[in-house]
Scaffold this motif. Sequence first.
Motif, PDB file in Angstrom:
ATOM      1  N   THR A  63       0.782  -1.244   0.000  1.00  0.00           N
ATOM      2  CA  THR A  63       0.000   0.000   0.000  1.00  0.00           C
ATOM      3  C   THR A  63       0.810   1.288   0.000  1.00  0.00           C
ATOM      4  O   THR A  63       0.270   2.337  -0.341  1.00  0.00           O
ATOM      5  CB  THR A  63      -0.921   0.060   1.243  1.00  0.00           C
ATOM      6  N   SER A  64       2.070   1.230   0.421  1.00  0.00           N
ATOM      7  CA  SER A  64       2.756   2.512   0.658  1.00  0.00           C
ATOM      8  C   SER A  64       3.277   3.150  -0.618  1.00  0.00           C
ATOM      9  O   SER A  64       3.502   4.361  -0.662  1.00  0.00           O
ATOM     10  CB  SER A  64       3.921   2.313   1.624  1.00  0.00           C
ATOM     11  N   GLY A  65       3.540   2.354  -1.637  1.00  0.00           N
ATOM     12  CA  GLY A  65       4.096   2.914  -2.865  1.00  0.00           C
ATOM     13  C   GLY A  65       5.585   3.204  -2.810  1.00  0.00           C
ATOM     14  O   GLY A  65       6.157   3.686  -3.779  1.00  0.00           O
ATOM     15  N   VAL A  66       6.233   2.935  -1.683  1.00  0.00           N
ATOM     16  CA  VAL A  66       7.677   3.185  -1.594  1.00  0.00           C
ATOM     17  C   VAL A  66       8.444   1.865  -1.685  1.00  0.00           C
ATOM     18  O   VAL A  66       7.908   0.799  -1.384  1.00  0.00           O
ATOM     19  CB  VAL A  66       8.073   3.925  -0.286  1.00  0.00           C
ATOM     20  N   ALA A  67       9.700   1.957  -2.123  1.00  0.00           N
ATOM     21  CA  ALA A  67      10.576   0.786  -2.156  1.00  0.00           C
ATOM     22  C   ALA A  67      10.978   0.431  -0.726  1.00  0.00           C
ATOM     23  O   ALA A  67      11.185   1.309   0.114  1.00  0.00           O
ATOM     24  CB  ALA A  67      11.817   1.083  -2.994  1.00  0.00           C
ATOM     25  N   ILE A  68      11.069  -0.861  -0.468  1.00  0.00           N
ATOM     26  CA  ILE A  68      11.288  -1.340   0.895  1.00  0.00           C
ATOM     27  C   ILE A  68      12.647  -2.015   1.008  1.00  0.00           C
ATOM     28  O   ILE A  68      12.945  -2.972   0.291  1.00  0.00           O
ATOM     29  CB  ILE A  68      10.211  -2.388   1.290  1.00  0.00           C
ATOM     30  N   LEU A  69      13.443  -1.505   1.933  1.00  0.00           N
ATOM     31  CA  LEU A  69      14.720  -2.130   2.246  1.00  0.00           C
ATOM     32  C   LEU A  69      14.552  -2.841   3.586  1.00  0.00           C
ATOM     33  O   LEU A  69      14.179  -2.209   4.575  1.00  0.00           O
ATOM     34  CB  LEU A  69      15.776  -1.020   2.351  1.00  0.00           C
ATOM     35  N   GLY A  70      14.809  -4.158   3.618  1.00  0.00           N
ATOM     36  CA  GLY A  70      14.608  -4.935   4.843  1.00  0.00           C
ATOM     37  C   GLY A  70      15.894  -5.064   5.649  1.00  0.00           C
ATOM     38  O   GLY A  70      16.953  -5.336   5.082  1.00  0.00           O
ATOM     39  N   HIS A  71      15.779  -4.859   6.949  1.00  0.00           N
ATOM     40  CA  HIS A  71      16.947  -4.930   7.853  1.00  0.00           C
ATOM     41  C   HIS A  71      16.833  -6.180   8.732  1.00  0.00           C
ATOM     42  O   HIS A  71      15.741  -6.516   9.189  1.00  0.00           O
ATOM     43  CB  HIS A  71      16.985  -3.670   8.716  1.00  0.00           C
ATOM     44  N   PRO A  72      17.949  -6.846   9.018  1.00  0.00           N
ATOM     45  CA  PRO A  72      17.874  -8.116   9.760  1.00  0.00           C
ATOM     46  C   PRO A  72      17.888  -8.008  11.281  1.00  0.00           C
ATOM     47  O   PRO A  72      18.089  -9.027  11.953  1.00  0.00           O
ATOM     48  CB  PRO A  72      19.132  -8.846   9.282  1.00  0.00           C
ATOM     49  N   SER A  73      17.649  -6.830  11.844  1.00  0.00           N
ATOM     50  CA  SER A  73      17.668  -6.710  13.303  1.00  0.00           C
ATOM     51  C   SER A  73      16.810  -7.804  13.950  1.00  0.00           C
ATOM     52  O   SER A  73      15.690  -8.073  13.509  1.00  0.00           O
ATOM     53  CB  SER A  73      17.136  -5.328  13.711  1.00  0.00           C
ATOM     54  N   LEU A  74      17.351  -8.415  14.990  1.00  0.00           N
ATOM     55  CA  LEU A  74      16.685  -9.433  15.821  1.00  0.00           C
ATOM     56  C   LEU A  74      16.527 -10.796  15.141  1.00  0.00           C
ATOM     57  O   LEU A  74      16.035 -11.734  15.754  1.00  0.00           O
ATOM     58  CB  LEU A  74      15.315  -8.920  16.302  1.00  0.00           C
ATOM     59  N   THR A  75      16.977 -10.939  13.901  1.00  0.00           N
ATOM     60  CA  THR A  75      16.839 -12.241  13.240  1.00  0.00           C
ATOM     61  C   THR A  75      17.926 -13.228  13.648  1.00  0.00           C
ATOM     62  O   THR A  75      17.776 -14.432  13.420  1.00  0.00           O
ATOM     63  CB  THR A  75      16.927 -12.122  11.699  1.00  0.00           C
ATOM     64  N   GLY A  76      19.035 -12.711  14.223  1.00  0.00           N
ATOM     65  CA  GLY A  76      20.251 -13.526  14.336  1.00  0.00           C
ATOM     66  C   GLY A  76      20.115 -14.817  15.112  1.00  0.00           C
ATOM     67  O   GLY A  76      20.770 -15.803  14.789  1.00  0.00           O
ATOM     68  N   SER A  77      19.246 -14.839  16.143  1.00  0.00           N
ATOM     69  CA  SER A  77      19.175 -16.078  16.929  1.00  0.00           C
ATOM     70  C   SER A  77      18.574 -17.212  16.098  1.00  0.00           C
ATOM     71  O   SER A  77      18.701 -18.380  16.457  1.00  0.00           O
ATOM     72  CB  SER A  77      18.395 -15.866  18.230  1.00  0.00           C
ATOM     73  N   LEU A  78      17.931 -16.863  14.986  1.00  0.00           N
ATOM     74  CA  LEU A  78      17.386 -17.907  14.108  1.00  0.00           C
ATOM     75  C   LEU A  78      18.467 -18.582  13.274  1.00  0.00           C
ATOM     76  O   LEU A  78      18.194 -19.597  12.628  1.00  0.00           O
ATOM     77  CB  LEU A  78      16.327 -17.312  13.178  1.00  0.00           C
ATOM     78  N   PHE A  79      19.674 -18.027  13.268  1.00  0.00           N
ATOM     79  CA  PHE A  79      20.696 -18.531  12.349  1.00  0.00           C
ATOM     80  C   PHE A  79      21.707 -19.464  13.016  1.00  0.00           C
ATOM     81  O   PHE A  79      22.825 -19.630  12.524  1.00  0.00           O
ATOM     82  CB  PHE A  79      21.407 -17.361  11.661  1.00  0.00           C
ATOM     83  N   ALA A  80      21.317 -20.087  14.105  1.00  0.00           N
ATOM     84  CA  ALA A  80      22.213 -21.060  14.742  1.00  0.00           C
ATOM     85  C   ALA A  80      22.390 -22.249  13.785  1.00  0.00           C
ATOM     86  O   ALA A  80      21.501 -22.546  12.988  1.00  0.00           O
ATOM     87  CB  ALA A  80      21.622 -21.522  16.069  1.00  0.00           C
ATOM     88  N   PRO A  81      23.541 -22.925  13.862  1.00  0.00           N
ATOM     89  CA  PRO A  81      23.798 -23.981  12.873  1.00  0.00           C
ATOM     90  C   PRO A  81      22.839 -25.162  12.949  1.00  0.00           C
ATOM     91  O   PRO A  81      22.583 -25.801  11.934  1.00  0.00           O
ATOM     92  CB  PRO A  81      25.243 -24.413  13.178  1.00  0.00           C
ATOM     93  N   ASP A  82      22.288 -25.460  14.123  1.00  0.00           N
ATOM     94  CA  ASP A  82      21.427 -26.648  14.190  1.00  0.00           C
ATOM     95  C   ASP A  82      19.999 -26.371  14.647  1.00  0.00           C
ATOM     96  O   ASP A  82      19.235 -27.305  14.902  1.00  0.00           O
ATOM     97  CB  ASP A  82      22.074 -27.717  15.087  1.00  0.00           C
ATOM     98  N   HIS A  83      19.607 -25.106  14.727  1.00  0.00           N
ATOM     99  CA  HIS A  83      18.231 -24.794  15.122  1.00  0.00           C
ATOM    100  C   HIS A  83      17.872 -23.421  14.597  1.00  0.00           C
ATOM    101  O   HIS A  83      18.542 -22.440  14.902  1.00  0.00           O
ATOM    102  CB  HIS A  83      18.097 -24.824  16.647  1.00  0.00           C
TER     103      HIS A  83
END
Lengths: 375, 375
Positions: A249-269
């Motif tokens: 709806t906004s009509g603007v281009a969206i740049l996504g930032h990874p803040s708070l995602t890091g705990s999802l990137f553990a090697p086995d979980h």
Amino acid sequence: MAENEPVPAGRLTIAYELSCGPGQDPRSMAEDLALEQTVELPVGCVPDAIAGAVVGRVEEVVDVGGGRARAVVSYDPALVGNVAGQLLNLLFGNVSLKVGVRVAGIEWPEALLAEFPGPRFGIEGLRELAGVAGRPLLCVAVKPVGLAAAELAERCRRFAIAGVDLVKDDHSLAGQEWAPFAERVARCHEAVEEANRESAGHTLYLPHLFGGPNGLARRARRLRALGIRGALVSPMLLGWDAVRWLAETSGVAILGHPSLTGSLFAPDHGIAPEALLGQVFRVLGCDGVIYPNAGGRFPFPLAACEAINRELRKPLGTLRPAFPVPGGGIDAARIPEWVGRYGPDTIFLVGSNLYSRPDPYAAAKGVVEVLRGWS
Amino acid sequence: MAENEPVPAGRLTIAYELSCGPGQDPRSMAEDLALEQTVELPVGCVPDAIAGAVVGRVEEVVDVGGGRARAVVSYDPALVGNVAGQLLNLLFGNVSLKVGVRVAGIEWPEALLAEFPGPRFGIEGLRELAGVAGRPLLCVAVKPVGLAAAELAERCRRFAIAGVDLVKDDHSLAGQEWAPFAERVARCHEAVEEANRESAGHTLYLPHLFGGPNGLARRARRLRALGIRGALVSPMLLGWDAVRWLAETSGVAILGHPSLTGSLFAPDHGIAPEALLGQVFRVLGCDGVIYPNAGGRFPFPLAACEAINRELRKPLGTLRPAFPVPGGGIDAARIPEWVGRYGPDTIFLVGSNLYSRPDPYAAAKGVVEVLRGWS
């Protein structure tokens, strides 16, 4: 998921890596997972009509040795029900509370992709907005939080004069008292526009969007009123459906930032970075996705960076490709090397390394010249 | 944070556990962290006026041996700027992308707490809504996804007749085609109201809320229009500021679900469960917080459960205490034991274990009788 595997037609198909504890059978783990992520009931209590249609279906389980297995489970995409939060819930909601389960790959049915916006601009559209054809782009973060709006605007102006393609807010900039949102955004945008007039440039300013339903909608309207063409969002801070709503709806281009995602990137979980940042962020509507580049301040492996690049750019239904935006401590002096590795459809996000130079704006101009000379 | 430690007045003070790799100095790690979470710049590039006020301040670093350290860093709460997403960003945003950093405890300045709603009802208010004084409560999940609205409503009715205090949607129920939201919520609520009239009961029905800014606001209005008094939300699916907005504006009691939070609970990287579920969820406005009970389907340690209970109920500024809601595979037969351990200010969430019984409604009635007999 390997290229040569059959994917059940029309199903959302997820490849999991499972770490099996002593006595744990990978097939039972996969079957538990298929129940947990859908009906949250033991198999014996699921009404027959639902067992076949709604419970996840274990397509394949391969013991890969060392207590690890690879399981493929497919789901009826109707479970997502056109809700981004439910997509994340189906991918890893309750299972996040278990151990040793990693979403390694996702295959998307066309019908599910069609429910989500994907990038409104994508690589080509963002290139048009920024007036840049064929070469990599430079994005600089305006910072730090704590400066007054006028001081941040002056930084924006000088980076724009230097020819930086995108000037984005640090994602720590919100509505703090030092530089309230309305004033800050108006000043920064005006400073960039002034620099564009002065230097016949096309620099875009991307403010950070944040807040609850009312505040977010108000801020998105303000961007439109000011003629701002892009914004930074942090999906894990803002909410998955809020990002999708902005993309729609906004009509603007969206740049996504990874803040708070890091705990999802553990090697086995967790969720593989290329699945979350390379696929989910794109499906929800990010035109560019920031990730911490290898060799920077964050311990992110090169293979993950390259996998994210690949996922953002690859054909995926009718979705537009999105820009990879490596950042997180890129050394400006190494940009030529990264360009060689990542190719032209990349936005390089440089921040602290430029600010560490005696003249950040001259250093930014130097990077712009390198990128303009790319061919 | 230990009770006897001095906490800097007026600062948001965070205790981190750090895992130091070979050659890593814990003080340098803490100082990097204080920069990363605020200005995202090396110390030499921070303007003097900001260095003192805005950069996190390392208050203490204690080497606890075994390559681990404990660091206390305090922050100016103005960094949060009254935005829930920024609170999470400050707690663990960029640092999530590092390794070996765990938020172990949070001390909240009164001024920061005053910006957030906290529970609108809290333990006492939710007891009044449910008409239950002095004893533990029973909550049952209505499931599974895939049933039609009328079938879900019939389950609601029967659990309400059994005297269950709260009947909540499974958080996998959204607006799927099998049972569209408007129809589902109206039927389930009406079924519970009908049962209440029949049995002179006070069962509350709590539907699951989801979606982007517009959809969420529309659904919250529908709840009000129907006279529904509570709702289930998953903060990690919905967005932090959306939860806070619901708590501030919707007028319904909020039950928080931990979907997607699990990857944050790794032993050496993330946020302690009692800090996230016990403090952050409460500060943002949850009147009750669901967590996976020890001994259930999820590997959650008893110490974490007890710490969550303590944090939800303890004095915290002027915030009301919130109900702990242990769930995730509670065996109905063990309820008396858990009541003895957790005390009366607890809502027991039982789902799959009841559905596994030959007669789930009779089993639920049995649990209600146990809880009514508690003294």
